[in-house]
Scaffold this motif. Structure first.
Motif, PDB file in Angstrom:
ATOM      1  N   MET A   1      11.831  23.435   5.863  1.00  6.91           N
ATOM      2  CA  MET A   1      11.018  22.330   5.369  1.00  6.91           C
ATOM      3  C   MET A   1      11.677  21.700   4.144  1.00  6.91           C
ATOM      4  N   ASP A   2      11.466  20.390   3.985  1.00  8.78           N
ATOM      5  CA  ASP A   2      12.018  19.730   2.818  1.00  8.78           C
ATOM      6  C   ASP A   2      11.022  19.789   1.665  1.00  8.78           C
ATOM      7  N   ALA A   3      11.347  19.094   0.577  1.00  4.97           N
ATOM      8  CA  ALA A   3      10.509  19.178  -0.611  1.00  4.97           C
ATOM      9  C   ALA A   3       9.125  18.605  -0.399  1.00  4.97           C
ATOM     10  N   ALA A   4       8.983  17.710   0.561  1.00  5.27           N
ATOM     11  CA  ALA A   4       7.695  17.076   0.824  1.00  5.27           C
ATOM     12  C   ALA A   4       6.833  17.913   1.761  1.00  5.27           C
ATOM     13  N   GLY A   5       7.359  19.067   2.206  1.00  6.80           N
ATOM     14  CA  GLY A   5       6.588  19.908   3.099  1.00  6.80           C
ATOM     15  C   GLY A   5       6.658  19.472   4.544  1.00  6.80           C
ATOM     16  N   GLU A   6       7.678  18.716   4.898  1.00  9.47           N
ATOM     17  CA  GLU A   6       7.847  18.244   6.262  1.00  9.47           C
ATOM     18  C   GLU A   6       8.968  19.009   6.944  1.00  9.47           C
ATOM     19  N   ALA A   7       8.725  19.456   8.164  1.00  9.29           N
ATOM     20  CA  ALA A   7       9.759  20.074   8.982  1.00  9.29           C
ATOM     21  C   ALA A   7      10.332  19.002   9.902  1.00  9.29           C
ATOM     22  N   VAL A   8      11.638  18.893   9.952  1.00  6.96           N
ATOM     23  CA  VAL A   8      12.302  17.905  10.791  1.00  6.96           C
ATOM     24  C   VAL A   8      13.052  18.638  11.897  1.00  6.96           C
ATOM     25  N   ILE A   9      12.724  18.296  13.139  1.00  5.74           N
ATOM     26  CA  ILE A   9      13.290  18.974  14.300  1.00  5.74           C
ATOM     27  C   ILE A   9      13.967  17.952  15.195  1.00  5.74           C
ATOM     28  N   GLU A  10      15.250  18.138  15.472  1.00  7.39           N
ATOM     29  CA  GLU A  10      15.957  17.246  16.391  1.00  7.39           C
ATOM     30  C   GLU A  10      15.795  17.772  17.805  1.00  7.39           C
ATOM     31  N   VAL A  11      15.464  16.879  18.716  1.00 14.28           N
ATOM     32  CA  VAL A  11      15.204  17.267  20.106  1.00 14.28           C
ATOM     33  C   VAL A  11      16.144  16.498  21.034  1.00 14.28           C
ATOM     34  N   PRO A  12      16.999  17.191  21.793  1.00 14.11           N
ATOM     35  CA  PRO A  12      17.892  16.497  22.717  1.00 14.11           C
ATOM     36  C   PRO A  12      17.144  15.909  23.906  1.00 14.11           C
ATOM     37  N   THR A  13      17.544  14.711  24.317  1.00 17.30           N
ATOM     38  CA  THR A  13      16.998  14.084  25.525  1.00 17.30           C
ATOM     39  C   THR A  13      18.166  13.436  26.267  1.00 17.30           C
ATOM     40  N   ALA A  14      17.913  12.975  27.473  1.00 23.52           N
ATOM     41  CA  ALA A  14      18.963  12.314  28.251  1.00 23.52           C
ATOM     42  C   ALA A  14      19.440  11.030  27.589  1.00 23.52           C
ATOM     43  N   ALA A  15      18.587  10.440  26.731  1.00 22.79           N
ATOM     44  CA  ALA A  15      18.945   9.195  26.046  1.00 22.79           C
ATOM     45  C   ALA A  15      19.564   9.452  24.675  1.00 22.79           C
ATOM     46  N   GLY A  16      19.772  10.725  24.339  1.00 27.27           N
ATOM     47  CA  GLY A  16      20.266  11.072  23.023  1.00 27.27           C
ATOM     48  C   GLY A  16      19.206  11.821  22.245  1.00 27.27           C
ATOM     49  N   PRO A  17      19.531  12.286  21.058  1.00 29.33           N
ATOM     50  CA  PRO A  17      18.560  13.067  20.296  1.00 29.33           C
ATOM     51  C   PRO A  17      17.396  12.245  19.769  1.00 29.33           C
ATOM     52  N   GLY A  18      16.204  12.776  19.903  1.00 25.67           N
ATOM     53  CA  GLY A  18      15.033  12.240  19.243  1.00 25.67           C
ATOM     54  C   GLY A  18      14.731  13.136  18.061  1.00 25.67           C
ATOM     55  N   ARG A  19      13.701  12.793  17.286  1.00 18.42           N
ATOM     56  CA  ARG A  19      13.435  13.571  16.081  1.00 18.42           C
ATOM     57  C   ARG A  19      11.935  13.721  15.857  1.00 18.42           C
ATOM     58  N   LEU A  20      11.505  14.951  15.606  1.00 15.63           N
ATOM     59  CA  LEU A  20      10.119  15.246  15.280  1.00 15.63           C
ATOM     60  C   LEU A  20      10.016  15.548  13.787  1.00 15.63           C
ATOM     61  N   THR A  21       9.059  14.917  13.134  1.00 16.20           N
ATOM     62  CA  THR A  21       8.762  15.214  11.729  1.00 16.20           C
ATOM     63  C   THR A  21       7.359  15.799  11.694  1.00 16.20           C
ATOM     64  N   VAL A  22       7.277  17.053  11.267  1.00 15.41           N
ATOM     65  CA  VAL A  22       6.039  17.827  11.381  1.00 15.41           C
ATOM     66  C   VAL A  22       5.449  18.107   9.999  1.00 15.41           C
ATOM     67  N   VAL A  23       4.172  17.798   9.850  1.00 16.48           N
ATOM     68  CA  VAL A  23       3.407  18.226   8.674  1.00 16.48           C
ATOM     69  C   VAL A  23       2.344  19.178   9.207  1.00 16.48           C
ATOM     70  N   ALA A  24       2.541  20.452   8.962  1.00 12.28           N
ATOM     71  CA  ALA A  24       1.691  21.476   9.566  1.00 12.28           C
ATOM     72  C   ALA A  24       0.449  21.759   8.732  1.00 12.28           C
ATOM     73  N   ALA A  25      -0.659  21.939   9.429  1.00 13.73           N
ATOM     74  CA  ALA A  25      -1.891  22.367   8.775  1.00 13.73           C
ATOM     75  C   ALA A  25      -1.808  23.862   8.489  1.00 13.73           C
ATOM     76  N   ALA A  26      -2.427  24.302   7.400  1.00 11.67           N
ATOM     77  CA  ALA A  26      -2.411  25.724   7.066  1.00 11.67           C
ATOM     78  C   ALA A  26      -3.143  26.546   8.128  1.00 11.67           C
ATOM     79  N   ARG A  27      -4.269  26.007   8.603  1.00  8.50           N
ATOM     80  CA  ARG A  27      -5.042  26.656   9.663  1.00  8.50           C
ATOM     81  C   ARG A  27      -5.295  25.622  10.762  1.00  8.50           C
ATOM     82  N   PRO A  28      -4.312  25.386  11.606  1.00 12.58           N
ATOM     83  CA  PRO A  28      -4.411  24.294  12.585  1.00 12.58           C
ATOM     84  C   PRO A  28      -5.456  24.525  13.665  1.00 12.58           C
ATOM     85  N   ARG A  29      -6.126  23.427  14.004  1.00 16.71           N
ATOM     86  CA  ARG A  29      -7.082  23.420  15.114  1.00 16.71           C
ATOM     87  C   ARG A  29      -6.555  22.619  16.289  1.00 16.71           C
TER      88      ARG A  29
END
Length: 230
Positions: A1-29
């Motif tokens: 995670m970066d300083a802002a608390g965001e996890a950045v995940i690169e995801v490969p696809t047939a069109a090239g890499p996409g990117r997920l930016t995740v802000v996770a809840a402490a107790r997710p529903r």
């Protein structure tokens, strides 16, 4: 995670890499998975405020950057390519969700993708921000069929100055459509397609952000406590 608390995940696809930016809840529903529009990225005001506000209420927010955006291109890919990249990323989002419900959504073109792929992606609901009912000045080129595609509940937050289809126009078309559709429309008074308001508008920028968060949170809460139809 970066300083802002965001996890950045690169995801490969047939069109090239996409990117997920995740802000996770402490107790997710649940997980809210959002796509961006054709004219901007995940920094759009509505996407940003949802990522900032909802995790404290137990909703993990995942914003997805399409491969064309990650590659630095200025023109969005065609709808079929957007859908394909989104669906290729769905297993990664599902794995991250760990069995929690996933609400799909996005702004403008991202909302269209979420609607078209809701069934294939296994979304329990769809959240649309500024759904582009038609190109500006071309009401005959309606995309209403895409909005009505999901068989799960849909919430649309739409400005009444949106040149891609004002809230009342959208509401009228949905109500006039044949068949049974669970589409709810919340008007954002004074807002345009980018959720921006005028000085003379009834809502200021802060009011718009608060309305977006409150409406999205209430919709997700409703979806999570309402049994799915057989």
């Amino acid at each position: 995670m970066d300083a802002a608390g965001e996890a950045v995940i690169e995801v490969p696809t047939a069109a090239g890499p996409g990117r997920l930016t995740v802000v996770a809840a402490a107790r997710p529903r649940a997980v809210l998975w959002l796509g961006h529009g054709a004219g901007g990225g995940i920094g759009a005001v509505d996407l940003t405020v949802l990522a900032s506000a909802l995790p404290s209420g137990g909703i993990t927010v995942v914003r997805y950057e399409q491969p064309w955006r990650v590659a630095g291109k200025r023109v969005a890919s065609r709808p079929a390519a957007l859908d394909a990249a989104w669906l290729e990323t769905a297993p990664v989002v599902d794995e991250f969700a760990g069995g929690l419900p996933v609400i799909a959504g996005g702004r403008s073109a991202g909302a269209r993708v979420a609607c078209r792929t809701a069934g294939a992606a296994g979304a329990v609901a769809v959240l649309c921000l500024a759904f582009p009912l038609h190109p500006p000045g071309r009401p005959e080129a309606s995309r209403l069929d895409e909005l009505l595609t999901p068989t799960v509940p849909v919430l649309v937050l739409q400005g009444d100055r949106d040149t891609f289809g004002a809230a009342e126009v959208l509401r009228s078309e949905v109500e006039s459509a044949s068949g049974s559709h669970d589409v709810r429309i919340v008007t954002v008074p004074g807002a345009d397609h980018g959720m921006k308001t005028l000085k003379s508008s009834p809502l200021g920028a802060r009011d718009v952000r608060e309305l977006i968060v409150a409406s999205a949170a209430a919709f997700i809460d409703h979806v999570l406590v309402t049994p799915a139809s057989p």
